[in-house]
Motif scaffolding. Structure first.
Motif, short mmCIF file in Angstrom:
data_model
loop_
_atom_site.label_atom_id
_atom_site.label_comp_id
_atom_site.label_asym_id
_atom_site.label_seq_id
_atom_site.Cartn_x
_atom_site.Cartn_y
_atom_site.Cartn_z
N ARG A 97 -14.30 -8.66 -2.16
CA ARG A 97 -13.93 -7.54 -2.93
C ARG A 97 -12.74 -7.00 -2.94
NH1 ARG A 97 -20.43 -4.67 -2.75
NH2 ARG A 97 -21.23 -6.42 -3.58
N GLN A 98 -12.00 -6.95 -1.53
CA GLN A 98 -10.65 -6.50 -1.79
C GLN A 98 -9.81 -7.34 -2.35
OE1 GLN A 98 -10.07 -5.52 2.46
NE2 GLN A 98 -10.30 -3.41 2.16
N LEU A 99 -10.28 -8.96 -2.19
CA LEU A 99 -9.17 -9.86 -2.73
C LEU A 99 -9.21 -9.85 -4.37
CD1 LEU A 99 -9.85 -12.63 -0.43
CD2 LEU A 99 -7.64 -11.61 -0.77
N SER A 100 -10.74 -9.62 -4.63
CA SER A 100 -11.02 -9.35 -6.26
C SER A 100 -10.35 -8.21 -7.09
CB SER A 100 -12.68 -9.43 -6.35
OG SER A 100 -13.11 -8.25 -6.24
N GLY A 101 -10.00 -7.29 -6.16
CA GLY A 101 -9.72 -6.15 -6.62
C GLY A 101 -10.62 -5.11 -6.96
N GLU A 102 -11.86 -5.39 -6.78
CA GLU A 102 -12.91 -4.47 -6.96
C GLU A 102 -12.94 -3.26 -5.92
OE1 GLU A 102 -17.89 -4.72 -6.65
OE2 GLU A 102 -16.90 -6.45 -6.52
N TYR A 103 -12.55 -3.25 -4.85
CA TYR A 103 -12.22 -2.40 -3.56
C TYR A 103 -10.63 -2.38 -3.46
CZ TYR A 103 -17.07 -2.70 -1.99
OH TYR A 103 -18.47 -2.56 -2.03
N GLN A 104 -10.08 -1.09 -3.11
CA GLN A 104 -8.82 -1.04 -2.82
C GLN A 104 -8.65 -1.55 -1.33
OE1 GLN A 104 -7.80 2.80 -3.92
NE2 GLN A 104 -7.15 2.22 -6.05
N VAL A 105 -7.43 -1.67 -0.80
CA VAL A 105 -7.28 -1.83 0.48
C VAL A 105 -6.62 -0.42 1.10
CG1 VAL A 105 -5.93 -3.00 2.43
CG2 VAL A 105 -6.88 -4.31 0.54
N ARG A 106 -7.44 0.19 1.70
CA ARG A 106 -6.91 1.73 1.96
C ARG A 106 -6.61 1.56 3.45
NH1 ARG A 106 -11.60 5.44 -1.05
NH2 ARG A 106 -10.85 4.59 -3.19
N ALA A 107 -7.02 0.63 4.34
CA ALA A 107 -6.59 0.90 5.87
C ALA A 107 -5.19 0.22 5.82
CB ALA A 107 -7.60 -0.04 6.67
N PRO A 108 -4.35 1.03 6.34
CA PRO A 108 -3.01 0.66 6.58
C PRO A 108 -2.74 -0.60 7.08
CG PRO A 108 -3.05 3.14 6.92
CD PRO A 108 -4.48 2.50 6.74
N HIS A 109 -3.76 -0.74 8.46
CA HIS A 109 -3.43 -1.91 9.13
C HIS A 109 -3.77 -3.11 8.36
CE1 HIS A 109 -7.28 -0.86 10.08
NE2 HIS A 109 -7.76 -2.07 10.44
N LEU A 110 -4.55 -3.13 7.57
CA LEU A 110 -5.10 -4.36 6.66
C LEU A 110 -3.99 -4.58 5.65
CD1 LEU A 110 -8.89 -3.68 6.42
CD2 LEU A 110 -7.82 -5.12 7.98
N LEU A 111 -3.40 -3.75 4.98
CA LEU A 111 -2.62 -3.93 4.02
C LEU A 111 -1.44 -4.99 3.93
CD1 LEU A 111 -2.52 -2.90 1.26
CD2 LEU A 111 -0.74 -0.97 1.76
N PRO A 112 -0.69 -5.18 5.16
CA PRO A 112 0.02 -6.41 5.46
C PRO A 112 -0.71 -7.89 5.36
CG PRO A 112 0.50 -4.91 7.07
CD PRO A 112 -0.62 -4.14 6.29
N LEU A 113 -1.85 -7.73 5.87
CA LEU A 113 -2.54 -8.87 5.84
C LEU A 113 -3.19 -9.20 4.52
CD1 LEU A 113 -4.80 -8.24 9.17
CD2 LEU A 113 -2.87 -9.50 9.09
N TYR A 114 -3.66 -8.32 3.88
CA TYR A 114 -4.03 -8.51 2.61
C TYR A 114 -2.84 -8.99 1.59
CZ TYR A 114 -5.07 -6.91 -2.33
OH TYR A 114 -5.32 -6.69 -3.76
N ARG A 115 -1.73 -8.35 1.91
CA ARG A 115 -0.44 -8.87 0.70
C ARG A 115 0.03 -10.25 1.40
NH1 ARG A 115 2.61 -3.15 1.58
NH2 ARG A 115 1.68 -2.16 -0.17
N LYS A 116 -0.32 -10.63 2.53
CA LYS A 116 0.10 -12.00 2.81
C LYS A 116 -0.77 -12.90 2.21
CE LYS A 116 1.51 -14.46 7.12
NZ LYS A 116 1.52 -14.35 8.67
N ALA A 117 -2.20 -12.44 2.23
CA ALA A 117 -3.19 -13.48 1.71
C ALA A 117 -2.90 -13.73 0.27
CB ALA A 117 -4.48 -12.89 2.02
N LEU A 118 -2.74 -12.44 -0.25
CA LEU A 118 -2.42 -12.82 -1.80
C LEU A 118 -1.06 -13.59 -2.15
CD1 LEU A 118 -2.76 -9.15 -3.28
CD2 LEU A 118 -4.54 -10.93 -3.37
N ALA A 119 0.11 -13.54 -1.28
CA ALA A 119 1.08 -14.34 -1.36
C ALA A 119 0.92 -15.93 -1.41
CB ALA A 119 2.42 -14.10 -0.39
N PHE A 120 -0.16 -16.37 -0.29
CA PHE A 120 -0.64 -17.44 -0.08
C PHE A 120 -1.45 -18.03 -1.40
CE2 PHE A 120 0.12 -17.56 4.41
CZ PHE A 120 0.74 -18.92 4.57
N LEU A 121 -2.37 -17.34 -1.73
CA LEU A 121 -3.32 -17.36 -2.99
C LEU A 121 -2.63 -17.63 -4.38
CD1 LEU A 121 -6.15 -15.06 -2.04
CD2 LEU A 121 -6.33 -17.36 -1.92
N ALA A 122 -1.53 -16.92 -4.44
CA ALA A 122 -0.55 -17.08 -5.69
C ALA A 122 0.12 -18.43 -5.84
CB ALA A 122 0.63 -16.08 -5.66
N ARG A 123 0.11 -19.17 -4.69
CA ARG A 123 0.78 -20.43 -4.71
C ARG A 123 -0.32 -21.43 -5.35
NH1 ARG A 123 2.68 -19.82 1.33
NH2 ARG A 123 3.99 -18.00 0.93
#
Length: 161
Positions: A97-123
């Motif tokens: 649900r975070q990857l779909s945008g349905e949930y926001q990533v609110r935990a600060p320690h997860l945000l860099p992991l989330y952004r890294k995942a989005l960067a891979f997925l964008a490719r």
């Protein structure tokens, strides 16, 4: 399989995934304690049906960090394989649900992991993320437990600096 969430990052970026080029990935991250000793399990099914199974020992992290680490380890391996069309199966509704945008990533320690995942997925040309019941993710779960018990990895930890 019960489909809870499907995500396509770039919907007009090429044709729908074809059966001949689709990689299927089952991922699971877990920790013994929260936080605690943690590991990730990854099962990659190639378009021709061959499979790879991987374990990733993560040290002391939370369960949610372990789930993201499983995703990132899988995405790093898929990038090395040149995969362009990917279906990701996870029993983490939060991750899907975070990857779909349905949930926001609110935990600060997860945000860099989330952004890294989005960067891979964008490719990728296309991808889908499915949240599945735990009982349908048993092999990845067993690999995650094996990683913790043996403190052993067959893929590099995506959490390493």
């Amino acid at each position: 399989m019960r489909l809870l969430q499907t995500t396509a990052l770039r919907p007009g970026a090429g044709a729908a995934p074809g059966l001949m080029s689709l990689y299927r990935v089952e991922i699971d991250g877990g920790s013994w304690g929260n936080p605690g000793e943690a590991g990730a399990g990854v099962v990659i099914t190639f378009p021709d049906g061959r499979q790879e199974e991987h374990t990733v020992y993560l040290g002391q992290v939370t369960n949610n960090v372990a789930e993201y680490a499983a995703l990132l380890a899988a995405l790093q391996r898929l990038a090395a394989l040149g995969a362009q069309e990917v279906e990701i199966l996870t029993d983490s509704q939060l991750l899907a649900r975070q990857l779909s945008g349905e949930y926001q990533v609110r935990a600060p320690h997860l945000l860099p992991l989330y952004r890294k995942a989005l960067a891979f997925l964008a490719r990728l040309r296309s991808f889908r993320v499915h949240a599945i019941p735990r009982e349908q993710n048993r092999r990845a779960d067993a690999l995650a437990a094996q990683a913790i018990a043996a403190k052993r990895s067959t893929l590099p930890s995506p959490l390493a600096p």
